[in-house]
Design an enzyme around this catalytic site. Structure first.
Site, PDB file in Angstrom:
ATOM      1  N   ASN A   6      32.737   1.670 -10.998  1.00  0.00           N
ATOM      2  CA  ASN A   6      31.727   2.738 -11.025  1.00  0.00           C
ATOM      3  C   ASN A   6      30.851   2.605  -9.780  1.00  0.00           C
ATOM      4  OD1 ASN A   6      29.114   3.906 -11.470  1.00  0.00           O
ATOM      5  ND2 ASN A   6      29.676   4.205 -13.602  1.00  0.00           N
ATOM      6  N   HIS A   9      25.776   3.258  -8.314  1.00  0.00           N
ATOM      7  CA  HIS A   9      24.665   2.526  -7.698  1.00  0.00           C
ATOM      8  C   HIS A   9      24.625   2.685  -6.179  1.00  0.00           C
ATOM      9  CE1 HIS A   9      23.163   0.815 -11.287  1.00  0.00           C
ATOM     10  NE2 HIS A   9      24.192   0.050 -11.524  1.00  0.00           N
ATOM     11  N   HIS A  42      29.458   9.131 -12.291  1.00  0.00           N
ATOM     12  CA  HIS A  42      28.777   9.850 -13.377  1.00  0.00           C
ATOM     13  C   HIS A  42      27.911  10.939 -12.755  1.00  0.00           C
ATOM     14  CE1 HIS A  42      26.031   9.436 -17.221  1.00  0.00           C
ATOM     15  NE2 HIS A  42      26.410  10.673 -16.994  1.00  0.00           N
ATOM     16  N   ARG A  44      25.280  13.096 -13.386  1.00  0.00           N
ATOM     17  CA  ARG A  44      24.248  13.297 -14.414  1.00  0.00           C
ATOM     18  C   ARG A  44      23.603  14.661 -14.260  1.00  0.00           C
ATOM     19  NH1 ARG A  44      22.559   8.264 -17.106  1.00  0.00           N
ATOM     20  NH2 ARG A  44      20.990   9.582 -18.058  1.00  0.00           N
ATOM     21  N   ARG A  48      20.724  12.283 -10.332  1.00  0.00           N
ATOM     22  CA  ARG A  48      19.894  11.210  -9.760  1.00  0.00           C
ATOM     23  C   ARG A  48      20.677  10.277  -8.831  1.00  0.00           C
ATOM     24  NH1 ARG A  48      18.885   7.530 -15.119  1.00  0.00           N
ATOM     25  NH2 ARG A  48      18.135   9.515 -15.905  1.00  0.00           N
ATOM     26  N   GLU A  69      32.536  10.802 -15.201  1.00  0.00           N
ATOM     27  CA  GLU A  69      31.748  10.578 -16.416  1.00  0.00           C
ATOM     28  C   GLU A  69      30.767  11.734 -16.540  1.00  0.00           C
ATOM     29  OE1 GLU A  69      30.789   6.247 -16.509  1.00  0.00           O
ATOM     30  OE2 GLU A  69      28.997   7.049 -17.455  1.00  0.00           O
ATOM     31  N   THR A 100      23.404   4.821 -19.402  1.00  0.00           N
ATOM     32  CA  THR A 100      23.880   5.303 -20.704  1.00  0.00           C
ATOM     33  C   THR A 100      23.565   4.255 -21.769  1.00  0.00           C
ATOM     34  OG1 THR A 100      25.708   6.205 -19.413  1.00  0.00           O
ATOM     35  CG2 THR A 100      25.847   6.412 -21.797  1.00  0.00           C
ATOM     36  N   GLU A 150      36.552   4.917 -24.787  1.00  0.00           N
ATOM     37  CA  GLU A 150      36.036   3.776 -24.032  1.00  0.00           C
ATOM     38  C   GLU A 150      35.044   3.078 -24.954  1.00  0.00           C
ATOM     39  OE1 GLU A 150      34.902   4.289 -19.930  1.00  0.00           O
ATOM     40  OE2 GLU A 150      33.337   2.755 -20.124  1.00  0.00           O
ATOM     41  N   HIS A 190      30.570  -1.304 -19.845  1.00  0.00           N
ATOM     42  CA  HIS A 190      29.109  -1.325 -19.888  1.00  0.00           C
ATOM     43  C   HIS A 190      28.612  -2.758 -20.020  1.00  0.00           C
ATOM     44  CE1 HIS A 190      25.022   0.054 -20.185  1.00  0.00           C
ATOM     45  NE2 HIS A 190      25.456   1.273 -19.938  1.00  0.00           N
TER      46      HIS A 190
HETATM   47  N1  PXP Z   1      31.235   2.996 -18.793  1.00  0.00           N
HETATM   48  C1  PXP Z   1      30.312   3.948 -19.049  1.00  0.00           C
HETATM   49  C2  PXP Z   1      30.687   5.062 -19.968  1.00  0.00           C
HETATM   50  C3  PXP Z   1      29.038   3.905 -18.438  1.00  0.00           C
HETATM   51  O1  PXP Z   1      28.128   4.873 -18.708  1.00  0.00           O
HETATM   52  C4  PXP Z   1      28.751   2.867 -17.546  1.00  0.00           C
HETATM   53  C5  PXP Z   1      27.424   2.831 -16.855  1.00  0.00           C
HETATM   54  O2  PXP Z   1      27.306   3.896 -15.996  1.00  0.00           O
HETATM   55  C6  PXP Z   1      29.740   1.906 -17.300  1.00  0.00           C
HETATM   56  C7  PXP Z   1      30.961   1.975 -17.958  1.00  0.00           C
HETATM   57  C8  PXP Z   1      29.524   0.790 -16.339  1.00  0.00           C
HETATM   58  O3  PXP Z   1      28.510  -0.042 -16.805  1.00  0.00           O
HETATM   59  P1  PXP Z   1      27.925  -1.167 -15.872  1.00  0.00           P
HETATM   60  O4  PXP Z   1      27.292  -0.484 -14.699  1.00  0.00           O
HETATM   61  O5  PXP Z   1      26.936  -1.875 -16.744  1.00  0.00           O
HETATM   62  O6  PXP Z   1      29.079  -2.031 -15.452  1.00  0.00           O
END
Ligand code: PXP
Length: 236
Positions: A6, A9, A42, A44, A48, A69, A100, A150, A190
């Protein structure tokens, strides 16, 4: 087990200055070259971090799968149907949250989610539902037409190395078993990091992990030394 990365960031950091650096698309390409089997972004509601043009650019340049996402809204469905990512992961979204927070309540809005999933599947997009390791949610997910769930690993990650770890881990393992028995493929993500990720291999047939925060955090430290050396050479 596959690894999806992901890159939200990276976009957050870019947006902090309102410019182009660091470029999340370039980051995604590095992830791809380094073994990521998919890239998650993602989009959003408040944009953001990831922007619409990022999703379009990712779809254009990535060789690996793009996983979008998104929330269960008409706006997002329209964007997904236009851009056609390889897969979408449906998540709940609250404006105030930092990330999330919980899984999608599929059981409480089965008709809405089922109707939302149908045109996406029809368009050839794989659909995953981000849900808690909860029997009612898994049984509901299996009725929606989505091919994947997921599992939300936040509770497990939080409980890691505490007396609650085993209980949270078993919830994930049981949830995965049930989902597979109902014909779903299972991803997880997550809060996974370099310490707690190992146990995911103890869960049979997990397809892909989606990880963001810990990878981007580590990249700061594995990359910082070189970044300072490069600048130091220019300054000397
Ligand atoms: N999966 C989903 C559905 C998420 O919303 C997120 C966070 O954006 C992640 C995975 C990844 O989580 P993390 O950034 O804590 O690794």
């Amino acid at each position: 087990m596959l690894l999806g990365v992901n890159i939200d960031h990276v976009a957050t950091l870019r947006n902090a200055r309102g410019g182009f650096e660091p470029d999340p698309i370039h980051a995604a390409q590095i992830c791809e070259e380094s073994g990521a089997t998919s890239i998650t972004a993602h989009l959003r509601e408040d944009r953001r971090h990831i922007k619409d043009q990022d999703v379009r650019a990712l779809k254009k340049v990535l060789k690996v799968n793009l996983n979008l996402e998104m929330a269960v809204t008409d706006e997002m469905q329209k964007i997904a149907l236009e851009i056609k990512p390889h897969s979408v992961c449906l998540v709940p979204e609250k404006r105030q949250e930092v990330t999330t927070e919980g899984g999608l309540d599929v059981a409480g809005q089965l008709n809405k989610v089922t109707n939302f999933v149908a045109p996406l599947v029809e368009a050839g997009i794989l659909v995953s539902l981000f849900i808690d390791a909860d029997e009612a949610q898994i049984r509901a997910a299996a009725k929606t037409g989505a091919q994947f769930i997921e599992l939300h690993t936040g509770q497990y990650s939080h409980a890691f190395a505490t007396p609650d770890e085993q209980e949270e881990f078993e919830k994930l393992r049981e949830a995965s078993r049930l989902a597979h028995a109902l014909g779903l493929k299972v991803n997880a993500g997550h809060g996974l990091n370099y310490e707690n990720v190992g146990r995911m291999r103890e869960i049979d047939d997990l397809y892909e992990l989606n990880i963001g925060h810990s990878i981007i955090s580590r990249a700061v430290f594995t990359g910082l030394s070189q970044a300072v050396k490069d600048m130091s050479n220019l300054v000397k």
